[in-house]
Design an enzyme around this catalytic site. Structure first.
Site, PDB file in Angstrom:
ATOM      1  N   ARG A  64       0.703  -1.295  -0.072  1.00 57.02           N
ATOM      2  CA  ARG A  64       0.016   0.052   0.054  1.00 57.02           C
ATOM      3  C   ARG A  64       0.624   1.474  -0.055  1.00 57.02           C
ATOM      4  O   ARG A  64       0.423   2.230   0.672  1.00 57.02           O
ATOM      5  CB  ARG A  64      -1.141  -0.032   1.211  1.00 57.02           C
ATOM      6  N   CYS A  69       6.443   7.581 -11.713  1.00 59.96           N
ATOM      7  CA  CYS A  69       5.714   7.369 -13.016  1.00 59.96           C
ATOM      8  C   CYS A  69       6.071   5.955 -13.778  1.00 59.96           C
ATOM      9  O   CYS A  69       5.293   5.002 -14.149  1.00 59.96           O
ATOM     10  CB  CYS A  69       6.179   8.177 -14.135  1.00 59.96           C
TER      11      CYS A  69
END
Length: 280
Positions: A64, A69
């Site tokens: 999590r 990118c």
């Protein structure tokens, strides 16, 4: 449904059954931006960023965490392929800071085919990233939940722009050629290790909200935006307050054995920054 997709859909909080449609692409894109924050914490810590499918899945889905990118769009490309989309990664040159000379290709984006039509998807450009895909078509204004965008041609390349303070600001320039894993590894290494990389000098985070707002963080400085207006602005007084905000405001996991991090680890690295966001 494959376990990978089941886990990913649970991570982004989307309970529908995905199919190869524009509606699914839009929904996955927006939910991804709202659940998996853009962040460069591993560069700041510092830790090496691995780009294998397994490493990206463990970090962004199981642990999590967020990422930048190469991780974000690497994960999203895998998701879209497993759903059944035709998709491949492209590389772009970031020009948002109006550099004096053309920078290297350090931004990963996605080219997705939907019903024979090409679309650009990008879940990894921080505060200005797209939150829904846009058509690969030049000189048309395209509305997203978080702003107005357009594409322009520059020779054989494309330039993505967003509307900012009543003018168009270029974000990155990209080409359509085939890219390979080695290209992503090279761009990732440059982003994480080049001495002048802004990722090495600032802790950066962003999470987009479904109401059109977004949460941003630069070192200790937190801002809640909506429609270009500031709803909340805070400079955290210390690292414990920052550590709490990473979890409560950005939903960041901190307990994973490999990708988690302790308050003490964060205090060590943030000692190099003052409260005004400058590295000391």
């Amino acid at each position: 449904m494959p376990p990978f997709l089941t886990a990913y859909l649970a991570r982004i909080g989307w309970e529908q059954t995905p199919d190869v449609s524009l509606e699914t692409l839009r929904a996955l894109h927006l939910h991804h931006n709202g659940a998996i924050p853009f962040e460069n914490l591993d560069v700041v810590l510092p830790r090496e960023i691995e780009l294998s499918d397994e490493a990206i899945f463990h970090k962004l889905v199981v642990a999590r965490r967020g990422g930048y990118c190469f991780e974000q769009n690497g994960l999203f490309e895998r998701v879209l392929k497993e759903v059944g989309f035709t998709v491949r990664s492209l590389l772009g040159r970031v020009v948002i800071a109006n550099p004096h000379q053309m920078p290297p290709r350090t931004h990963r984006i996605l080219l997705v085919q939907v019903a024979g039509e090409p679309w650009i998807a990008d879940v990894g450009f921080g505060g200005q990233t797209l939150t829904t895909p846009i058509r690969l078509q030049e000189d048309i204004e395209q509305t997203t939940p978080h702003g107005l965008y357009r594409l322009q041609r520059k020779g054989e390349d494309w330039v993505l722009q967003f509307r900012h303070h009543e003018r168009w600001q270029s974000m990155y320039q990209f080409e359509m050629g085939e890219q390979y894993q080695a290209d992503f590894v090279m761009g990732n290494f440059h982003s994480a290790h080049w001495p002048a990389s802004h990722f090495r000098h600032h802790l950066l985070m962003c999470r987009h909200l479904p109401d059109g707002g977004k949460l941003t963080l630069t070192n200790f400085h937190f801002t809640h935006w909506k429609n270009g207006q500031v709803l909340e602005e805070v400079t955290f007084a210390d690292v414990p307050a920052l550590y709490d905000a990473l979890q409560q405001r950005f939903g960041l996991g901190v307990s994973d054995a490999q990708y988690g991090f302790s308050l003490q680890q964060l205090e060590t690295v943030m000692a190099g920054f003052d409260l005004h966001g400058e590295k000391v």
